[in-house]
Design a protein around this motif. Structure first.
Motif, PDB file in Angstrom:
ATOM      1  N   PRO A 177       0.826  -1.209   0.000  1.00  0.00           N
ATOM      2  CA  PRO A 177       0.000   0.000   0.000  1.00  0.00           C
ATOM      3  C   PRO A 177       0.860   1.258   0.000  1.00  0.00           C
ATOM      4  CG  PRO A 177      -0.065  -1.083   2.142  1.00  0.00           C
ATOM      5  CD  PRO A 177       0.625  -2.024   1.207  1.00  0.00           C
ATOM      6  N   SER A 178       0.374   2.275  -0.641  1.00  0.00           N
ATOM      7  CA  SER A 178       1.102   3.539  -0.725  1.00  0.00           C
ATOM      8  C   SER A 178       0.983   4.314   0.586  1.00  0.00           C
ATOM      9  CB  SER A 178       0.545   4.395  -1.862  1.00  0.00           C
ATOM     10  OG  SER A 178      -0.791   4.781  -1.558  1.00  0.00           O
ATOM     11  N   SER A 179       1.909   5.250   0.777  1.00  0.00           N
ATOM     12  CA  SER A 179       1.843   6.125   1.946  1.00  0.00           C
ATOM     13  C   SER A 179       0.528   6.893   1.955  1.00  0.00           C
ATOM     14  CB  SER A 179       3.018   7.103   1.945  1.00  0.00           C
ATOM     15  OG  SER A 179       4.244   6.422   2.076  1.00  0.00           O
ATOM     16  N   ALA A 180       0.075   7.306   0.771  1.00  0.00           N
ATOM     17  CA  ALA A 180      -1.164   8.088   0.680  1.00  0.00           C
ATOM     18  C   ALA A 180      -2.361   7.275   1.159  1.00  0.00           C
ATOM     19  CB  ALA A 180      -1.378   8.560  -0.756  1.00  0.00           C
ATOM     20  N   ALA A 181      -2.405   5.975   0.800  1.00  0.00           N
ATOM     21  CA  ALA A 181      -3.527   5.133   1.222  1.00  0.00           C
ATOM     22  C   ALA A 181      -3.541   4.971   2.742  1.00  0.00           C
ATOM     23  CB  ALA A 181      -3.431   3.767   0.541  1.00  0.00           C
ATOM     24  N   ILE A 182      -2.359   4.818   3.327  1.00  0.00           N
ATOM     25  CA  ILE A 182      -2.279   4.665   4.781  1.00  0.00           C
ATOM     26  C   ILE A 182      -2.627   5.983   5.470  1.00  0.00           C
ATOM     27  CG2 ILE A 182      -0.728   4.097   6.695  1.00  0.00           C
ATOM     28  CD1 ILE A 182       0.858   2.378   4.644  1.00  0.00           C
ATOM     29  N   GLU A 183      -2.177   7.087   4.912  1.00  0.00           N
ATOM     30  CA  GLU A 183      -2.492   8.397   5.485  1.00  0.00           C
ATOM     31  C   GLU A 183      -3.992   8.661   5.463  1.00  0.00           C
ATOM     32  OE1 GLU A 183      -0.106  11.097   3.233  1.00  0.00           O
ATOM     33  OE2 GLU A 183       1.732  10.683   4.394  1.00  0.00           O
ATOM     34  N   ILE A 229       2.094  -1.354  12.519  1.00  0.00           N
ATOM     35  CA  ILE A 229       2.155  -2.436  11.544  1.00  0.00           C
ATOM     36  C   ILE A 229       0.926  -2.356  10.645  1.00  0.00           C
ATOM     37  CG2 ILE A 229       2.109  -4.933  11.211  1.00  0.00           C
ATOM     38  CD1 ILE A 229       4.764  -3.872  12.271  1.00  0.00           C
ATOM     39  N   VAL A 230       1.154  -2.413   9.347  1.00  0.00           N
ATOM     40  CA  VAL A 230       0.060  -2.403   8.375  1.00  0.00           C
ATOM     41  C   VAL A 230       0.046  -3.737   7.651  1.00  0.00           C
ATOM     42  CG1 VAL A 230      -0.813  -1.378   6.243  1.00  0.00           C
ATOM     43  CG2 VAL A 230       0.032   0.093   8.081  1.00  0.00           C
ATOM     44  N   LYS A 231      -1.130  -4.329   7.569  1.00  0.00           N
ATOM     45  CA  LYS A 231      -1.318  -5.601   6.874  1.00  0.00           C
ATOM     46  C   LYS A 231      -2.364  -5.394   5.797  1.00  0.00           C
ATOM     47  CE  LYS A 231      -1.832 -10.509   7.990  1.00  0.00           C
ATOM     48  NZ  LYS A 231      -1.972 -11.495   9.080  1.00  0.00           N
ATOM     49  N   TRP A 232      -2.165  -5.991   4.629  1.00  0.00           N
ATOM     50  CA  TRP A 232      -3.085  -5.732   3.526  1.00  0.00           C
ATOM     51  C   TRP A 232      -3.498  -7.025   2.838  1.00  0.00           C
ATOM     52  CZ3 TRP A 232       2.062  -4.462   3.718  1.00  0.00           C
ATOM     53  CH2 TRP A 232       2.920  -5.082   2.798  1.00  0.00           C
ATOM     54  N   LYS A 240      -3.003  -4.866  19.477  1.00  0.00           N
ATOM     55  CA  LYS A 240      -4.238  -4.094  19.382  1.00  0.00           C
ATOM     56  C   LYS A 240      -4.507  -3.713  17.921  1.00  0.00           C
ATOM     57  CE  LYS A 240      -5.040  -3.899  23.858  1.00  0.00           C
ATOM     58  NZ  LYS A 240      -6.176  -4.654  24.449  1.00  0.00           N
ATOM     59  N   LEU A 241      -5.764  -3.789  17.532  1.00  0.00           N
ATOM     60  CA  LEU A 241      -6.175  -3.290  16.223  1.00  0.00           C
ATOM     61  C   LEU A 241      -6.414  -1.791  16.366  1.00  0.00           C
ATOM     62  CD1 LEU A 241      -7.078  -3.863  13.279  1.00  0.00           C
ATOM     63  CD2 LEU A 241      -9.408  -4.142  14.189  1.00  0.00           C
ATOM     64  N   LEU A 242      -5.672  -0.979  15.599  1.00  0.00           N
ATOM     65  CA  LEU A 242      -5.743   0.476  15.723  1.00  0.00           C
ATOM     66  C   LEU A 242      -6.695   1.097  14.716  1.00  0.00           C
ATOM     67  CD1 LEU A 242      -1.920   1.186  16.220  1.00  0.00           C
ATOM     68  CD2 LEU A 242      -3.678   0.820  17.970  1.00  0.00           C
ATOM     69  N   ALA A 243      -6.776   0.548  13.524  1.00  0.00           N
ATOM     70  CA  ALA A 243      -7.671   1.064  12.492  1.00  0.00           C
ATOM     71  C   ALA A 243      -7.822  -0.001  11.418  1.00  0.00           C
ATOM     72  CB  ALA A 243      -7.118   2.355  11.876  1.00  0.00           C
ATOM     73  N   SER A 244      -8.897   0.114  10.626  1.00  0.00           N
ATOM     74  CA  SER A 244      -9.087  -0.834   9.538  1.00  0.00           C
ATOM     75  C   SER A 244      -9.849  -0.195   8.401  1.00  0.00           C
ATOM     76  CB  SER A 244      -9.829  -2.087  10.026  1.00  0.00           C
ATOM     77  OG  SER A 244     -11.147  -1.772  10.437  1.00  0.00           O
ATOM     78  N   GLY A 245      -9.516  -0.638   7.190  1.00  0.00           N
ATOM     79  CA  GLY A 245     -10.213  -0.223   5.994  1.00  0.00           C
ATOM     80  C   GLY A 245     -10.652  -1.441   5.227  1.00  0.00           C
ATOM     81  N   ASP A 302      -9.293  -3.008   2.718  1.00  0.00           N
ATOM     82  CA  ASP A 302      -8.234  -3.990   2.449  1.00  0.00           C
ATOM     83  C   ASP A 302      -6.956  -3.690   3.217  1.00  0.00           C
ATOM     84  OD1 ASP A 302      -7.528  -1.718   1.130  1.00  0.00           O
ATOM     85  OD2 ASP A 302      -7.220  -2.654  -0.822  1.00  0.00           O
ATOM     86  N   LEU A 303      -7.095  -2.971   4.350  1.00  0.00           N
ATOM     87  CA  LEU A 303      -5.940  -2.642   5.185  1.00  0.00           C
ATOM     88  C   LEU A 303      -6.287  -2.810   6.657  1.00  0.00           C
ATOM     89  CD1 LEU A 303      -4.502   0.710   3.714  1.00  0.00           C
ATOM     90  CD2 LEU A 303      -3.500  -1.568   3.507  1.00  0.00           C
ATOM     91  N   LEU A 304      -5.340  -3.317   7.421  1.00  0.00           N
ATOM     92  CA  LEU A 304      -5.440  -3.313   8.882  1.00  0.00           C
ATOM     93  C   LEU A 304      -4.239  -2.577   9.431  1.00  0.00           C
ATOM     94  CD1 LEU A 304      -6.392  -7.028   9.752  1.00  0.00           C
ATOM     95  CD2 LEU A 304      -7.929  -5.096   9.377  1.00  0.00           C
ATOM     96  N   VAL A 305      -4.458  -1.737  10.435  1.00  0.00           N
ATOM     97  CA  VAL A 305      -3.366  -1.073  11.141  1.00  0.00           C
ATOM     98  C   VAL A 305      -3.342  -1.631  12.551  1.00  0.00           C
ATOM     99  CG1 VAL A 305      -2.371   1.104  11.896  1.00  0.00           C
ATOM    100  CG2 VAL A 305      -3.682   1.003   9.751  1.00  0.00           C
ATOM    101  N   ILE A 306      -2.210  -2.217  12.900  1.00  0.00           N
ATOM    102  CA  ILE A 306      -2.087  -2.975  14.140  1.00  0.00           C
ATOM    103  C   ILE A 306      -0.950  -2.408  14.978  1.00  0.00           C
ATOM    104  CG2 ILE A 306      -1.676  -5.304  15.076  1.00  0.00           C
ATOM    105  CD1 ILE A 306      -2.661  -6.398  12.375  1.00  0.00           C
ATOM    106  N   GLU A 307      -1.087  -2.519  16.287  1.00  0.00           N
ATOM    107  CA  GLU A 307      -0.037  -2.117  17.218  1.00  0.00           C
ATOM    108  C   GLU A 307       1.300  -2.758  16.847  1.00  0.00           C
ATOM    109  OE1 GLU A 307       0.892  -2.803  22.005  1.00  0.00           O
ATOM    110  OE2 GLU A 307      -0.778  -3.846  21.021  1.00  0.00           O
ATOM    111  N   ASP A 308       2.350  -1.947  16.853  1.00  0.00           N
ATOM    112  CA  ASP A 308       3.695  -2.469  16.610  1.00  0.00           C
ATOM    113  C   ASP A 308       4.276  -2.913  17.948  1.00  0.00           C
ATOM    114  OD1 ASP A 308       6.202  -3.126  15.781  1.00  0.00           O
ATOM    115  OD2 ASP A 308       6.739  -1.146  15.009  1.00  0.00           O
TER     116      ASP A 308
END
Length: 336
Positions: free
Chosen positions: A24-30, A60-63, A97-102, A104-110
């Motif tokens: 995923p691009s930086s823009a998509a994560i932002e 951590i980002v998972k896609w 911890k799950l921090l955010a989700s879209g 096709d993206l998950l943002v998880i605690e590092d």
């Protein structure tokens, strides 16, 4: 612990998705987080990246994997999201911890630089194995009896019946492959297999949230007692003892327990807080032996694919070792 030399381990470890996935691009994560991104560093070979944010913290980002890679089913990311949401309030934590989700993206605690249990074992340190067993037992204990809550909440998108039957995927094809070894299943063995399948499909009190892939690579070790379970892409409510197969059969790195007694005791003690029946040796042994054989048979489903590999490929030996491990696991039940 037992494991093979590096030369054979390297042949047997085949990470999913050998085609480079879309990062995923930086823009998509932002857009998802609403904060600027400094860098995106993929953690090879997985569809995972460590992302540094503008305040210098990391996540951590998972896609989702692209369609031309293995394990690309969209349901995998949804399953992980649902499991992490369901376990968010467990203390001490069992997962990141799950921090955010879209979509096709998950943002998880590092969790920071933590080794996996597999890495420690291969380095000669197996002290965290008992902690791993306790964590797995606690996962099953805190979710036992909560299937209705899960499927009415975070897992509302999922099919409970399909989740339950996932432990049997590929079983029929694997059984058919036994003839490739020049053997057939006796009527007595067929009867026992039918009993094992029935038990898995009717878990009773042993129904709880399972990780779906409890390989030693999916336990990150921190300080004593502070490890975390990761990778819930195939999570669902199933018979928990059928998930114990990785403790008894060789995984991708051929690691098996040489003496499972302490690990079994740690797991069963944790699970007994919610399911006292696990203290019964016959109940535990029968379910684990049945689940282990079913797993071994499912692994045989890939024999046609394995036979197409070059001569000397260690995957063939791996399947034989898995069958032998399943037989060894069943021996106490037979003798008892």
């Amino acid at each position: 612990m037992h494991y093979l030399p590096t030369s054979l381990r390297s042949l047997c470890f085949r990470p999913a998705g050998t085609i480079a996935p879309r990062v995923p691009s930086s823009a998509a994560i932002e857009r998802l987080l609403g904060v600027p991104v400094q860098s995106v560093d993929r953690l090879q070979p997985w569809s995972v990246a460590r992302v540094r944010l503008a305040d210098n913290t990391t996540v951590i980002v998972k896609w989702s994997r692209t369609a031309d890679t293995e394990r690309a089913e969209p349901a995998r990311l949804r399953a992980e999201r649902s499991a992490l949401q369901f376990l968010a309030d467990v203390e001490p934590p069992l997962t990141p911890k799950l921090l955010a989700s879209g979509e096709d993206l998950l943002v998880i605690e590092d969790l920071g630089p933590r080794p996996s249990l597999r890495e420690l074992i291969l380095a000669g340190d197996d002290r965290a194995v008992v902690d791993f067993a306790r964590a797995l037992g606690r996962l099953h204990a805190v979710t036992a009896g909560r299937a209705e809550e899960y499927y009415a909440g975070p897992g509302a998108w999922a099919d409970p019946d399909a989740d339950l039957k996932a432990s049997l995927d590929g079983l029929r094809s694997g059984i058919d492959r036994l003839t490739d070894f020049g053997t057939t299943i006796s009527s007595a063995a067929a009867h026992e297999l039918a009993d094992a399948i029935t038990e898995i499909l009717h878990p009773g009190r042993f129904l709880a949230l399972t990780n779906g892939d409890v390989g030693l690579n999916n336990y990150l070790v921190g300080t004593a007692g502070d490890g975390r379970l990761i990778d819930f892409e195939t999570a669902g409510f199933r018979h928990v003892l059928a998930e114990m197969t990785d403790l008894y059969t060789p995984g991708p790195m051929w690691i098996t327990l040489s003496e499972p007694t302490l690990v079994e005791a740690a797991y069963r003690a944790q699970l007994a807080t919610a399911i006292p029946e696990v203290t019964d040796d016959r109940t535990y042994g029968r379910a684990v032996a049945g689940g282990t054989f079913i797993w071994a048979a499912r692994r045989l489903a890939k024999l046609p694919e394995i036979d197409a590999r070059p001569a000397g490929d260690a995957s063939r030996v791996h399947r034989v070792a898995t069958l032998e491990a399943a037989a060894t696991t069943a021996e106490p039940c037979v003798s008892g």
